[in-house]
Design an enzyme around this catalytic site. Structure first.
Site, PDB file in Angstrom:
ATOM      1  N   LYS A  28       0.812  -1.227   0.000  1.00  0.00           N
ATOM      2  CA  LYS A  28       0.000   0.000   0.000  1.00  0.00           C
ATOM      3  C   LYS A  28       0.841   1.271   0.000  1.00  0.00           C
ATOM      4  O   LYS A  28       0.297   2.368  -0.118  1.00  0.00           O
ATOM      5  CB  LYS A  28      -0.919  -0.006   1.232  1.00  0.00           C
ATOM      6  CG  LYS A  28      -1.845  -1.209   1.297  1.00  0.00           C
ATOM      7  CD  LYS A  28      -2.593  -1.252   2.625  1.00  0.00           C
ATOM      8  CE  LYS A  28      -3.450  -2.507   2.734  1.00  0.00           C
ATOM      9  NZ  LYS A  28      -4.135  -2.596   4.060  1.00  0.00           N
ATOM     10  N   CYS A  53      20.429 -12.784 -35.524  1.00  0.00           N
ATOM     11  CA  CYS A  53      19.518 -13.079 -36.634  1.00  0.00           C
ATOM     12  C   CYS A  53      20.210 -13.940 -37.693  1.00  0.00           C
ATOM     13  O   CYS A  53      21.434 -13.875 -37.869  1.00  0.00           O
ATOM     14  CB  CYS A  53      19.019 -11.777 -37.261  1.00  0.00           C
ATOM     15  SG  CYS A  53      17.615 -11.034 -36.388  1.00  0.00           S
ATOM     16  N   ASN A  75      29.267 -19.734 -27.053  1.00  0.00           N
ATOM     17  CA  ASN A  75      29.237 -18.324 -26.671  1.00  0.00           C
ATOM     18  C   ASN A  75      30.544 -17.649 -27.064  1.00  0.00           C
ATOM     19  O   ASN A  75      31.636 -18.160 -26.792  1.00  0.00           O
ATOM     20  CB  ASN A  75      29.014 -18.212 -25.155  1.00  0.00           C
ATOM     21  CG  ASN A  75      28.589 -16.829 -24.724  1.00  0.00           C
ATOM     22  OD1 ASN A  75      29.218 -15.845 -25.081  1.00  0.00           O
ATOM     23  ND2 ASN A  75      27.528 -16.753 -23.948  1.00  0.00           N
ATOM     24  N   HIS A 116      13.140 -12.509 -35.067  1.00  0.00           N
ATOM     25  CA  HIS A 116      13.666 -11.564 -34.084  1.00  0.00           C
ATOM     26  C   HIS A 116      12.570 -11.021 -33.157  1.00  0.00           C
ATOM     27  O   HIS A 116      12.862 -10.561 -32.051  1.00  0.00           O
ATOM     28  CB  HIS A 116      14.328 -10.399 -34.842  1.00  0.00           C
ATOM     29  CG  HIS A 116      14.997  -9.380 -33.979  1.00  0.00           C
ATOM     30  ND1 HIS A 116      16.270  -9.539 -33.462  1.00  0.00           N
ATOM     31  CD2 HIS A 116      14.571  -8.165 -33.540  1.00  0.00           C
ATOM     32  CE1 HIS A 116      16.593  -8.476 -32.747  1.00  0.00           C
ATOM     33  NE2 HIS A 116      15.591  -7.624 -32.773  1.00  0.00           N
ATOM     34  N   ASN A 154      17.750 -15.220 -19.776  1.00  0.00           N
ATOM     35  CA  ASN A 154      17.553 -13.878 -19.231  1.00  0.00           C
ATOM     36  C   ASN A 154      16.750 -13.101 -20.265  1.00  0.00           C
ATOM     37  O   ASN A 154      17.252 -12.828 -21.353  1.00  0.00           O
ATOM     38  CB  ASN A 154      18.889 -13.180 -18.967  1.00  0.00           C
ATOM     39  CG  ASN A 154      19.685 -13.850 -17.871  1.00  0.00           C
ATOM     40  OD1 ASN A 154      19.113 -14.354 -16.910  1.00  0.00           O
ATOM     41  ND2 ASN A 154      20.992 -13.877 -18.011  1.00  0.00           N
ATOM     42  N   GLY A 160      19.323  -7.839 -17.607  1.00  0.00           N
ATOM     43  CA  GLY A 160      20.700  -7.933 -18.065  1.00  0.00           C
ATOM     44  C   GLY A 160      20.891  -8.561 -19.426  1.00  0.00           C
ATOM     45  O   GLY A 160      22.030  -8.858 -19.821  1.00  0.00           O
ATOM     46  N   CYS A 161      19.803  -8.774 -20.163  1.00  0.00           N
ATOM     47  CA  CYS A 161      19.917  -9.372 -21.488  1.00  0.00           C
ATOM     48  C   CYS A 161      20.529  -8.346 -22.442  1.00  0.00           C
ATOM     49  O   CYS A 161      20.000  -7.241 -22.598  1.00  0.00           O
ATOM     50  CB  CYS A 161      18.546  -9.820 -21.983  1.00  0.00           C
ATOM     51  SG  CYS A 161      18.601 -10.648 -23.584  1.00  0.00           S
ATOM     52  N   HIS A 165      17.099 -10.365 -29.399  1.00  0.00           N
ATOM     53  CA  HIS A 165      16.651 -11.551 -30.144  1.00  0.00           C
ATOM     54  C   HIS A 165      16.362 -12.673 -29.142  1.00  0.00           C
ATOM     55  O   HIS A 165      17.213 -12.995 -28.311  1.00  0.00           O
ATOM     56  CB  HIS A 165      17.738 -11.996 -31.125  1.00  0.00           C
ATOM     57  CG  HIS A 165      17.269 -13.025 -32.107  1.00  0.00           C
ATOM     58  ND1 HIS A 165      17.062 -12.750 -33.438  1.00  0.00           N
ATOM     59  CD2 HIS A 165      16.941 -14.335 -31.948  1.00  0.00           C
ATOM     60  CE1 HIS A 165      16.638 -13.841 -34.059  1.00  0.00           C
ATOM     61  NE2 HIS A 165      16.567 -14.813 -33.160  1.00  0.00           N
ATOM     62  N   PHE A 313      13.407  -4.319  -6.269  1.00  0.00           N
ATOM     63  CA  PHE A 313      14.847  -4.234  -6.072  1.00  0.00           C
ATOM     64  C   PHE A 313      15.259  -5.140  -4.919  1.00  0.00           C
ATOM     65  O   PHE A 313      14.650  -5.098  -3.848  1.00  0.00           O
ATOM     66  CB  PHE A 313      15.272  -2.794  -5.794  1.00  0.00           C
ATOM     67  CG  PHE A 313      15.184  -1.880  -6.985  1.00  0.00           C
ATOM     68  CD1 PHE A 313      16.254  -1.756  -7.851  1.00  0.00           C
ATOM     69  CD2 PHE A 313      14.020  -1.181  -7.243  1.00  0.00           C
ATOM     70  CE1 PHE A 313      16.181  -0.921  -8.957  1.00  0.00           C
ATOM     71  CE2 PHE A 313      13.933  -0.346  -8.353  1.00  0.00           C
ATOM     72  CZ  PHE A 313      15.018  -0.211  -9.209  1.00  0.00           C
ATOM     73  N   TYR A 317      18.066  -4.723   2.961  1.00  0.00           N
ATOM     74  CA  TYR A 317      17.758  -5.879   3.801  1.00  0.00           C
ATOM     75  C   TYR A 317      17.981  -7.185   3.054  1.00  0.00           C
ATOM     76  O   TYR A 317      18.510  -8.149   3.618  1.00  0.00           O
ATOM     77  CB  TYR A 317      16.306  -5.789   4.283  1.00  0.00           C
ATOM     78  CG  TYR A 317      15.918  -6.885   5.246  1.00  0.00           C
ATOM     79  CD1 TYR A 317      16.143  -6.758   6.614  1.00  0.00           C
ATOM     80  CD2 TYR A 317      15.335  -8.068   4.790  1.00  0.00           C
ATOM     81  CE1 TYR A 317      15.803  -7.770   7.491  1.00  0.00           C
ATOM     82  CE2 TYR A 317      14.984  -9.088   5.656  1.00  0.00           C
ATOM     83  CZ  TYR A 317      15.226  -8.936   7.011  1.00  0.00           C
ATOM     84  OH  TYR A 317      14.885  -9.942   7.876  1.00  0.00           O
ATOM     85  N   GLU A 318      17.565  -7.212   1.765  1.00  0.00           N
ATOM     86  CA  GLU A 318      17.698  -8.457   0.983  1.00  0.00           C
ATOM     87  C   GLU A 318      19.162  -8.862   0.821  1.00  0.00           C
ATOM     88  O   GLU A 318      19.501 -10.043   0.871  1.00  0.00           O
ATOM     89  CB  GLU A 318      17.058  -8.301  -0.405  1.00  0.00           C
ATOM     90  CG  GLU A 318      15.544  -8.173  -0.382  1.00  0.00           C
ATOM     91  CD  GLU A 318      15.070  -6.735  -0.305  1.00  0.00           C
ATOM     92  OE1 GLU A 318      13.890  -6.493  -0.558  1.00  0.00           O
ATOM     93  OE2 GLU A 318      15.899  -5.848   0.021  1.00  0.00           O
ATOM     94  N   GLN A 324      12.996 -10.693   0.684  1.00  0.00           N
ATOM     95  CA  GLN A 324      11.751 -10.109   1.184  1.00  0.00           C
ATOM     96  C   GLN A 324      10.831  -9.810   0.012  1.00  0.00           C
ATOM     97  O   GLN A 324      11.284  -9.435  -1.063  1.00  0.00           O
ATOM     98  CB  GLN A 324      12.061  -8.824   1.961  1.00  0.00           C
ATOM     99  CG  GLN A 324      10.859  -8.110   2.573  1.00  0.00           C
ATOM    100  CD  GLN A 324      10.213  -7.096   1.648  1.00  0.00           C
ATOM    101  OE1 GLN A 324      10.832  -6.621   0.704  1.00  0.00           O
ATOM    102  NE2 GLN A 324       8.951  -6.778   1.910  1.00  0.00           N
TER     103      GLN A 324
END
Length: 347
Positions: A28, A53, A75, A116, A154, A160-161, A165, A313, A317-318, A324
């Site tokens: 809230k 492509c 890669n 694509h 991802n 972070g991609c 494509h 985010f 704390y996380e 959380q």
């Protein structure tokens, strides 16, 4: 779970042996933080500047073939390398403060389609089966040399991609990574204590409850796990005993494609955008051991919280204490169930 719908509480993740703080009352609060640009599904079927492509030249100078289905290549900037002596560090006494271990492996890229513009939920079920078959053959090949094979995607710049494509990756390595080692230990402990498979028991309980289910067919279930960390996190689970892709039948792959298309269409429909996430498949390790405690499953971690522009985010704390979340898994599942399984661009 009505008692947990508006009071802070912690939930236990039996796969990782970790806790998640749930704070539903925080939903809230007003939002004045960063807003992301919504990811659009609108794109051309071919981009002459795209490194992935068909027919285009990648940064290394290699040229992609004129592929018509999936396309896999090593890669160009791999995180894992297949050279080196993986036993070098075993020859010395480990330092308790500066302990390292050499690692070998491979990193590959899997283009889902030559188009694509089409992410997984926009492909036909037959095309998604083609992706599943590629996952299967790639894992079987890499399993001959490596103990852990990680298929993942991802999706979206916010996750972070680096290339829009539609594609995923597959990393293989000669040792169990941290998360896999935790899961292996917890699945094994449950099997020893209860003489049953943790995830098969979990699916049965979730089917009985129904409150966190999103999609169900004869073979598969998608649900928001009880211990979900990300706002609209999903877990995809089989309703039968299976440890890796190589054990799936043709019919089970077809029903997997159907539920993937349905649930990922709900994702895009939730905020009318190309829904970003990181997803990954977890399978039994390829270590020639008895892995009956394992069960094939996939997880989807999407960052969007309130809209196509407001993300969750993992900070403060996380990072310092524990994960959380602001809405309950039950609330998230209901919102996803309320979305259509027909992609909004196909309506």
């Amino acid at each position: 779970m009505s008692l947990l719908s508006d009071k802070s509480h912690r939930r236990y993740n039996p796969l990782l042996g970790e806790w998640v703080l749930v704070s539903p009352h925080r939903g809230k609060r007003p939002w004045q933080g960063q807003q992301e640009a919504p990811a659009s599904n609108a794109a051309a079927s071919y981009d002459d500047k795209c490194y992935l492509c068909p027919g285009n030249t990648r940064i290394t100078g290699d040229t992609n073939p004129a592929y018509t289905g999936t396309y896999v290549f090593q890669n160009d900037f791999p995180a894992l390398q297949n050279e080196g002596d993986s036993s070098a560090d075993e020859l010395r006494e480990p330092d308790p403060l500066f302990h390292y271990r050499a690692v070998t492996g491979e990193s590959r890229v899997i283009c889902f389609s030559p188009d694509h513009s089409k992410s997984l939920p926009q492909l036909s079920c037959a095309e998604i089966v083609g992706v599943i078959n590629t996952w299967t053959t790639q894992m079987a090949e890499l399993a001959q040399h490596y103990q852990w094979v990680q298929v993942f995607e991802n999706k979206g710049a916010v996750m972070g991609c680096s290339n829009p494509h539609p594609h995923g990756q597959i990393w293989a390595q000669n040792q169990l990574p941290t998360e896999a080692a935790k899961i292996d230990a917890n699945l094994k402990a449950y099997q020893l204590k209860y003489d049953n498979n943790l995830l098969l028991d979990y699916v049965a309980r979730e089917l009985e409850s129904g409150e966190r289910l999103v999609d169900v067919n004869d073979d598969w279930v998608t649900l928001v796990p009880f211990w979900a960390c990300w706002p609209f996190e999903l877990m995809l689970l089989p309703r039968f005993k299976v440890e890796d892709f190589g054990q799936l039948s043709t019919a089970q792959k077809a029903s997997l494609a159907e539920i993937l298309k349905a649930s990922l269409s709900r994702y895009d429909n939730l905020f009318q955008c190309s829904f970003p996430y990181s997803m990954g498949w977890r399978t039994a390790p390829f270590n020639a051991e008895n892995n009956q405690h394992w069960q094939l499953h996939a997880v989807f971690f999407p960052p969007l919280l309130r809209s196509a522009s407001v993300k969750k985010f993992m900070v403060g704390y996380e990072m310092l204490a524990e994960a959380q979340r602001d809405i309950t898994p039950e609330q998230a599942a209901q919102r996803l169930r309320d979305c259509s399984t027909t992609h909004y661009l196909e309506s």
